[in-house]
Design a protein around this motif. Structure first.
Motif, mmCIF file in Angstrom:
data_model
loop_
_atom_site.group_PDB
_atom_site.id
_atom_site.type_symbol
_atom_site.label_atom_id
_atom_site.label_comp_id
_atom_site.label_asym_id
_atom_site.label_seq_id
_atom_site.Cartn_x
_atom_site.Cartn_y
_atom_site.Cartn_z
ATOM 1 N N LYS A 32 -24.290 -63.338 -30.054
ATOM 2 C CA LYS A 32 -24.836 -63.378 -31.183
ATOM 3 C C LYS A 32 -24.071 -62.429 -32.378
ATOM 4 C CE LYS A 32 -29.246 -65.161 -29.719
ATOM 5 N NZ LYS A 32 -30.711 -64.796 -29.481
ATOM 6 N N ARG A 33 -23.484 -61.379 -31.595
ATOM 7 C CA ARG A 33 -22.618 -60.539 -32.394
ATOM 8 C C ARG A 33 -21.251 -61.014 -32.754
ATOM 9 N NH1 ARG A 33 -24.142 -54.861 -29.246
ATOM 10 N NH2 ARG A 33 -26.205 -55.128 -29.207
ATOM 11 N N LYS A 34 -20.938 -60.646 -34.029
ATOM 12 C CA LYS A 34 -19.690 -60.982 -34.445
ATOM 13 C C LYS A 34 -18.611 -59.743 -33.921
ATOM 14 C CE LYS A 34 -21.063 -63.382 -38.545
ATOM 15 N NZ LYS A 34 -21.015 -63.270 -39.958
ATOM 16 N N LEU A 35 -17.580 -60.332 -33.432
ATOM 17 C CA LEU A 35 -16.613 -59.442 -33.039
ATOM 18 C C LEU A 35 -15.956 -58.940 -34.306
ATOM 19 C CD1 LEU A 35 -14.990 -61.291 -30.193
ATOM 20 C CD2 LEU A 35 -16.617 -59.490 -29.957
ATOM 21 N N PRO A 36 -15.967 -57.496 -34.391
ATOM 22 C CA PRO A 36 -15.113 -56.839 -35.413
ATOM 23 C C PRO A 36 -13.767 -57.310 -35.522
ATOM 24 C CG PRO A 36 -15.505 -55.321 -33.814
ATOM 25 C CD PRO A 36 -16.252 -56.885 -33.316
ATOM 26 N N GLU A 37 -13.096 -57.430 -36.888
ATOM 27 C CA GLU A 37 -12.051 -57.852 -37.044
ATOM 28 C C GLU A 37 -11.058 -56.395 -37.155
ATOM 29 O OE1 GLU A 37 -11.565 -60.159 -40.320
ATOM 30 O OE2 GLU A 37 -12.900 -61.464 -39.645
ATOM 31 N N GLU A 38 -9.830 -56.354 -36.678
ATOM 32 C CA GLU A 38 -9.073 -55.371 -36.712
ATOM 33 C C GLU A 38 -8.818 -55.207 -38.432
ATOM 34 O OE1 GLU A 38 -7.656 -52.896 -34.610
ATOM 35 O OE2 GLU A 38 -9.042 -53.713 -33.117
ATOM 36 N N ASN A 39 -9.426 -54.092 -38.958
ATOM 37 C CA ASN A 39 -9.316 -53.614 -40.112
ATOM 38 C C ASN A 39 -9.089 -52.119 -40.222
ATOM 39 O OD1 ASN A 39 -11.833 -52.752 -40.214
ATOM 40 N ND2 ASN A 39 -12.488 -54.506 -41.010
ATOM 41 N N GLU A 40 -8.817 -51.738 -41.680
ATOM 42 C CA GLU A 40 -8.924 -50.354 -41.983
ATOM 43 C C GLU A 40 -10.143 -49.533 -41.293
ATOM 44 O OE1 GLU A 40 -7.304 -49.485 -45.786
ATOM 45 O OE2 GLU A 40 -5.862 -51.034 -45.578
ATOM 46 N N ASP A 41 -11.296 -49.841 -41.490
ATOM 47 C CA ASP A 41 -12.263 -49.132 -41.290
ATOM 48 C C ASP A 41 -12.136 -48.797 -39.857
ATOM 49 O OD1 ASP A 41 -12.974 -49.458 -43.891
ATOM 50 O OD2 ASP A 41 -14.578 -50.994 -43.671
ATOM 51 N N ILE A 42 -12.091 -49.848 -38.883
ATOM 52 C CA ILE A 42 -11.975 -49.670 -37.564
ATOM 53 C C ILE A 42 -10.929 -48.685 -37.153
ATOM 54 C CG2 ILE A 42 -11.646 -50.690 -35.381
ATOM 55 C CD1 ILE A 42 -13.067 -53.288 -36.454
ATOM 56 N N THR A 43 -9.781 -48.698 -37.733
ATOM 57 C CA THR A 43 -8.796 -47.948 -37.452
ATOM 58 C C THR A 43 -9.107 -46.447 -37.631
ATOM 59 O OG1 THR A 43 -7.172 -49.635 -37.783
ATOM 60 C CG2 THR A 43 -6.251 -47.452 -37.773
ATOM 61 N N VAL A 44 -9.752 -46.049 -38.832
ATOM 62 C CA VAL A 44 -10.309 -45.008 -39.125
ATOM 63 C C VAL A 44 -11.180 -44.394 -38.231
ATOM 64 C CG1 VAL A 44 -11.529 -43.748 -41.064
ATOM 65 C CG2 VAL A 44 -9.761 -45.275 -41.687
ATOM 66 N N ILE A 45 -12.307 -45.260 -37.791
ATOM 67 C CA ILE A 45 -13.281 -45.112 -36.856
ATOM 68 C C ILE A 45 -12.628 -44.591 -35.660
ATOM 69 C CG2 ILE A 45 -15.185 -45.772 -35.599
ATOM 70 C CD1 ILE A 45 -16.080 -47.570 -38.011
ATOM 71 N N LYS A 46 -11.755 -45.262 -35.036
ATOM 72 C CA LYS A 46 -10.741 -44.790 -33.744
ATOM 73 C C LYS A 46 -10.272 -43.493 -33.946
ATOM 74 C CE LYS A 46 -10.045 -49.621 -31.990
ATOM 75 N NZ LYS A 46 -9.111 -50.618 -31.853
ATOM 76 N N LYS A 47 -9.741 -43.469 -35.134
ATOM 77 C CA LYS A 47 -9.036 -42.186 -35.255
ATOM 78 C C LYS A 47 -10.132 -41.057 -35.223
ATOM 79 C CE LYS A 47 -5.222 -40.384 -38.286
ATOM 80 N NZ LYS A 47 -4.667 -40.446 -39.465
#
Length: 127
Positions: A32-47
């Protein structure tokens, strides 16, 4: 008067074929959850998560060092306190010994004063 009845389970089984029954029993699972797409927000969060992990590692290292230093200091303080207790015990013993000698010296002085008075009286009154 005609009453309309809804079909019961047994009625449905009679009306559905075996293949339709098997298909109705198949359960499909979906996320039911959408898988997040690789975008800048996720990259920033990972960092940021990576940076936080590094900072936490540094803090843990520092805390471990502080803990070790505190243990060493506590052992040194404990040793120093034990030495102080031993020195205090020796001082008490020495004070007791000095008190005993002081009493003896006072007694000797008192005896000498008595003898001195006696000798002075003999010299003044040679009878």
């Amino acid at each position: 008067m005609n009453i309309l009845r809804s079909p019961t389970r047994s009625d449905l089984r009679d009306t559905l074929s075996d293949s339709q029954l098997n298909e109705s029993k198949i359960v499909t699972f979906r996320n039911k959850r959408k898988l997040p797409e690789e975008n800048e927000d996720i990259t920033v969060i990972k960092k940021e998560v990576c940076e936080l992990t590094n900072k936490m590692s540094q803090i843990m290292s520092m805390l471990t060092t502080i803990c070790t230093n505190q243990k060493e200091l506590m052992e040194k303080i404990s040793s120093d306190v034990a030495d102080l207790k031993e020195q205090i015990t020796e001082m008490k013993s020495t004070i007791r010994h000095v008190n005993k000698e002081n009493k003896i010296i006072k007694s000797d002085i008192s005896n000498l004063l008595e003898k001195n008075k006696t000798n002075e009286q003999k010299i003044l009154n040679p009878s």
